[in-house]
Design a protein around this motif. Sequence first.
Motif, PDB file in Angstrom:
ATOM      1  N   UNK A  42       0.998  -1.183  -0.032  1.00  0.00           N
ATOM      2  CA  UNK A  42      -0.043  -0.015   0.079  1.00  0.00           C
ATOM      3  C   UNK A  42       0.851   1.346   0.034  1.00  0.00           C
ATOM      4  N   UNK A  43       2.050   1.090   0.722  1.00  0.00           N
ATOM      5  CA  UNK A  43       2.958   2.230   0.863  1.00  0.00           C
ATOM      6  C   UNK A  43       3.652   2.339  -0.406  1.00  0.00           C
ATOM      7  N   UNK A  44       4.015   1.511  -1.001  1.00  0.00           N
ATOM      8  CA  UNK A  44       4.755   1.434  -2.375  1.00  0.00           C
ATOM      9  C   UNK A  44       4.241   0.593  -3.532  1.00  0.00           C
ATOM     10  N   UNK A  45       2.961   0.995  -4.146  1.00  0.00           N
ATOM     11  CA  UNK A  45       2.149   0.277  -4.998  1.00  0.00           C
ATOM     12  C   UNK A  45       2.921   0.378  -6.268  1.00  0.00           C
ATOM     13  N   UNK A  65      12.768  -4.362 -11.825  1.00  0.00           N
ATOM     14  CA  UNK A  65      13.735  -3.186 -12.365  1.00  0.00           C
ATOM     15  C   UNK A  65      12.936  -2.117 -13.078  1.00  0.00           C
ATOM     16  N   UNK A  66      12.106  -2.729 -14.024  1.00  0.00           N
ATOM     17  CA  UNK A  66      11.309  -1.943 -14.964  1.00  0.00           C
ATOM     18  C   UNK A  66      10.544  -0.798 -14.081  1.00  0.00           C
ATOM     19  N   UNK A  67       9.801  -1.590 -13.012  1.00  0.00           N
ATOM     20  CA  UNK A  67       8.702  -0.684 -12.113  1.00  0.00           C
ATOM     21  C   UNK A  67       9.650   0.242 -11.391  1.00  0.00           C
ATOM     22  N   UNK A  68      10.638  -0.007 -11.142  1.00  0.00           N
ATOM     23  CA  UNK A  68      11.619   0.883 -10.314  1.00  0.00           C
ATOM     24  C   UNK A  68      11.995   2.336 -11.192  1.00  0.00           C
ATOM     25  N   UNK A  69      12.357   1.722 -12.394  1.00  0.00           N
ATOM     26  CA  UNK A  69      12.645   3.022 -13.603  1.00  0.00           C
ATOM     27  C   UNK A  69      11.350   3.825 -13.483  1.00  0.00           C
ATOM     28  N   UNK A  70      10.340   3.229 -13.554  1.00  0.00           N
ATOM     29  CA  UNK A  70       9.089   4.039 -13.946  1.00  0.00           C
ATOM     30  C   UNK A  70       8.746   4.764 -12.871  1.00  0.00           C
ATOM     31  N   UNK A 189      19.813   9.750 -10.311  1.00  0.00           N
ATOM     32  CA  UNK A 189      18.861   8.872 -10.886  1.00  0.00           C
ATOM     33  C   UNK A 189      19.115   7.283 -10.450  1.00  0.00           C
ATOM     34  N   UNK A 190      20.482   7.018 -10.674  1.00  0.00           N
ATOM     35  CA  UNK A 190      20.855   5.467 -10.296  1.00  0.00           C
ATOM     36  C   UNK A 190      20.522   5.288  -8.727  1.00  0.00           C
ATOM     37  N   UNK A 191      20.869   6.022  -7.825  1.00  0.00           N
ATOM     38  CA  UNK A 191      20.514   6.048  -6.414  1.00  0.00           C
ATOM     39  C   UNK A 191      19.224   5.727  -6.248  1.00  0.00           C
ATOM     40  N   UNK A 192      18.139   6.660  -6.632  1.00  0.00           N
ATOM     41  CA  UNK A 192      16.738   6.304  -6.640  1.00  0.00           C
ATOM     42  C   UNK A 192      16.276   5.021  -6.936  1.00  0.00           C
ATOM     43  N   UNK A 197      14.257  -0.317  -6.095  1.00  0.00           N
ATOM     44  CA  UNK A 197      14.627  -1.690  -6.707  1.00  0.00           C
ATOM     45  C   UNK A 197      14.591  -2.849  -5.449  1.00  0.00           C
ATOM     46  N   UNK A 198      15.519  -2.134  -4.651  1.00  0.00           N
ATOM     47  CA  UNK A 198      15.707  -2.950  -3.261  1.00  0.00           C
ATOM     48  C   UNK A 198      14.173  -3.177  -2.439  1.00  0.00           C
ATOM     49  N   UNK A 199      13.755  -1.982  -2.335  1.00  0.00           N
ATOM     50  CA  UNK A 199      12.343  -2.096  -1.822  1.00  0.00           C
ATOM     51  C   UNK A 199      11.475  -3.017  -2.447  1.00  0.00           C
ATOM     52  N   UNK A 200      11.333  -2.789  -3.499  1.00  0.00           N
ATOM     53  CA  UNK A 200      10.295  -3.678  -4.252  1.00  0.00           C
ATOM     54  C   UNK A 200      10.649  -5.203  -4.345  1.00  0.00           C
TER      55      UNK A 200
END
Length: 214
Positions: A42-45, A65-70, A189-192, A197-200
Amino acid sequence: MANTPSTGQTWRHTIVNRRTILSAILLVLVIVVITSNQFWRWMYPIGYQTDIQQAARVSHVDPLLVASVIRVESKFQTEDVSHAGAIGLMQLMPQTAQWIAQQMRSEGLPYNPSLIGGSTADLSVPAINIHVGAWYIHYLIKQFNGNEVAAIAAYNAGPKRVKQWLGSGQWNGELSTITDIPVGETRHFVDRVFYNYNLYQRIYGGDKAWQAQS
């Protein structure tokens, strides 16, 4: 004779005990909620889940990884257009999208003919934008011999510049040394991207639908 507590004292003690028990129950409930995957989802949909999973499967790239870039590029806002003209969920430049569509056609993969013709009308369509962006991430990972960190840096700065940084020794391509990346926007950008990605991975990684396909 021993002192006996008054009615008022007994009532106060009862209230205190009830409050203590209630506080303990609430604390347990809070712990249960914040340690559950449902809370963190819910926090990170992740929006457009089916489109991301399908595009990642076709392109052989990790869907998370795709979701993280988006998330970093557009926060899942389809109408997002940058000042430089990058379009849609994955913030693709029209010229880059046109080139990608040409490469996808040459590989016999599903592609969008309008992109090859130079049209940008379909580039904001989520399924098309994600499909093209996922292929590009896979292409960049191959370009950098499986180095996802360098590939994500190239997604932002362009592969030519990243190859120059690596070739000159300005940066070694590792996540632990991204402070050596000479462009602040790319460092950020890379950091974020890898933070998300780690969270997901922690939140969604146990779900088979989100596991990377080889």
